[in-house]
Design an enzyme around this catalytic site. Structure first.
Site, short mmCIF file in Angstrom:
data_model
loop_
_atom_site.label_atom_id
_atom_site.label_comp_id
_atom_site.label_asym_id
_atom_site.label_seq_id
_atom_site.Cartn_x
_atom_site.Cartn_y
_atom_site.Cartn_z
N ASP A 42 -18.44 -29.45 -41.00
CA ASP A 42 -18.10 -30.82 -41.38
C ASP A 42 -19.23 -31.67 -41.67
O ASP A 42 -18.94 -32.91 -42.11
CB ASP A 42 -16.71 -31.32 -41.27
CG ASP A 42 -16.48 -31.75 -39.69
OD1 ASP A 42 -17.54 -31.40 -39.06
OD2 ASP A 42 -15.24 -32.11 -39.30
N SER A 43 -20.28 -31.51 -40.48
CA SER A 43 -21.21 -32.24 -40.68
C SER A 43 -21.96 -32.40 -42.00
O SER A 43 -22.71 -33.35 -42.17
CB SER A 43 -22.26 -31.86 -39.72
OG SER A 43 -22.70 -30.55 -40.02
N ASP A 81 -15.52 -24.71 -40.67
CA ASP A 81 -14.98 -25.89 -39.89
C ASP A 81 -13.80 -26.15 -40.79
O ASP A 81 -13.91 -26.09 -41.90
CB ASP A 81 -15.84 -27.17 -39.97
CG ASP A 81 -16.07 -27.70 -38.62
OD1 ASP A 81 -15.54 -27.37 -37.80
OD2 ASP A 81 -17.00 -28.34 -38.59
N LYS A 110 -13.28 -23.08 -37.10
CA LYS A 110 -13.35 -23.80 -35.95
C LYS A 110 -12.27 -25.12 -36.20
O LYS A 110 -12.11 -25.68 -37.23
CB LYS A 110 -15.00 -24.36 -35.87
CG LYS A 110 -15.00 -25.35 -34.77
CD LYS A 110 -16.29 -25.58 -34.56
CE LYS A 110 -17.17 -26.43 -35.24
NZ LYS A 110 -16.51 -27.94 -35.13
N GLU A 112 -11.34 -28.65 -34.27
CA GLU A 112 -11.82 -29.96 -33.23
C GLU A 112 -10.47 -30.00 -32.21
O GLU A 112 -9.36 -30.09 -32.92
CB GLU A 112 -12.21 -30.95 -33.70
CG GLU A 112 -13.72 -30.96 -34.19
CD GLU A 112 -14.22 -32.25 -34.66
OE1 GLU A 112 -13.55 -33.31 -34.42
OE2 GLU A 112 -15.22 -32.20 -35.49
N GLU A 176 -19.60 -30.24 -27.25
CA GLU A 176 -20.35 -31.20 -27.69
C GLU A 176 -20.56 -32.32 -27.12
O GLU A 176 -19.53 -33.15 -26.70
CB GLU A 176 -19.89 -31.83 -29.06
CG GLU A 176 -20.63 -32.71 -29.65
CD GLU A 176 -20.32 -32.74 -31.42
OE1 GLU A 176 -19.71 -31.88 -31.91
OE2 GLU A 176 -21.20 -33.65 -32.05
O1 KIV Z 1 -19.95 -30.03 -38.14
C1 KIV Z 1 -20.82 -29.50 -37.37
O2 KIV Z 1 -21.91 -29.36 -37.75
C2 KIV Z 1 -20.39 -28.99 -36.09
C3 KIV Z 1 -21.41 -28.75 -35.12
C4 KIV Z 1 -22.32 -30.01 -34.53
C5 KIV Z 1 -20.93 -28.11 -33.70
O3 KIV Z 1 -19.16 -29.20 -35.73
#
Ligand code: KIV
Length: 260
Positions: A42-43, A81, A110, A112, A176
């Site tokens: 989600d980055s 994510d 994934k 959080e 992280e």
């Molecule tokens: O969103 C993302 O790119 C991440 C990584 C920084 C682990 O969660």
């Protein structure tokens, strides 16, 4: 358990796990040759869409980019994510994880941790969708950046959180921005692999945001190593193209449209 997940688990304590993020097929195709895990993170909110945090990225955004990434991935484990707000309770989380899996053909999702949502990991895992956990500085839940695990109490809390995630059925966990000591203790205690970002060499593997490590994002925290400055490389090419179009040196030669 899929062969890919089994292969990843077998790396723990033997060889380091290589992971990077991708948001499109063209990047994924290059990364796939060298990575064990490719994460559609989600980055993308900050990196691609210029948002100030990851909170506004939607399930549709993530799915669309993951469909593109899937096209470029043959051998790596593709992890997607789950965006903020898409796993508020077990029912919603299961439904959305299934949707992500169906639309993107990913290998895992994934989520959080907010140090409470372990049941959600269990529910998604029970639905046969492998889950990667994520602790430490978790941008979906933490407002202000801070290295996590700076004192004994925090380390203890992180260890407890990591064990709860493992016990809930996660196959791996992102650490992280946690201290090297906390990363070492967690990595040694868990049987599942830890993937670090800004969390020292003491993890089973590493992940970076690709756009950061190739110098495209403009965001370079201390832990990022810039392996190339692609901004400069691209600018040079675009500048040359612009000059050649203006002074009529491009295109040159044969006219491809009428064959003359
Ligand atoms: O969103 C993302 O790119 C991440 C990584 C920084 C682990 O969660």
């Amino acid at each position: 358990m899929s062969k890919k997940i089994k292969r990843l688990l077998s790396k723990k304590g033997k060889s380091k796990i290589v992971s990077l993020t991708a948001y499109s097929k063209s990047f994924a195709k290059i990364l796939d040759k060298y990575c064990d895990i490719i994460l559609v993170g989600d980055s993308m909110a900050n990196v691609l869409y210029g948002m100030k945090n990851t909170h506004q990225i939607t399930l549709e955004n993530i799915i669309q980019h993951s469909i593109s990434v899937r096209e470029g991935v043959k051998k790596s484990l593709l992890v997607v994510d789950m965006p903020k707000g898409s796993y508020k309770n077990s029912n919603q989380a299961r439904k959305n994880a299934k949707l992500i899996k169906k639309k993107t053909k990913c290998d895992a999702v994934k989520i959080e941790s907010n140090n409470k949502n372990f049941k959600i990991i269990r529910e998604i895992s029970k639905a046969k969708i492998p889950v990667m956990g994520h602790i430490g500085f978790t941008p979906q839940f933490k407002k202000k950046f801070k290295i996590q695990g700076g004192n004994a109490k925090e380390v203890k809390r992180l260890i407890k959180e990591a064990i709860s995630i493992q016990n809930a059925g996660a196959f791996s966990i992102v650490l992280e921005c946690i201290t090297p000591m906390a990363a070492k203790l967690i990595t040694n205690l868990l049987r599942i692999p830890t993937i670090g970002i800004g969390s020292s060499i003491n993890c089973d593997g590493q992940i970076l945001v690709t756009d950061d490590m190739i110098g495209l994002s403009g965001f370079y925290p201390k832990f990022v190593k810039k392996y190339i400055n692609l901004n400069t490389v691209i600018e040079k090419a675009v500048k040359k193209y612009s000059k050649e179009v203006k002074n009529k040196r491009f295109p040159r030669g044969r006219n491809f449209l009428n064959g003359k």
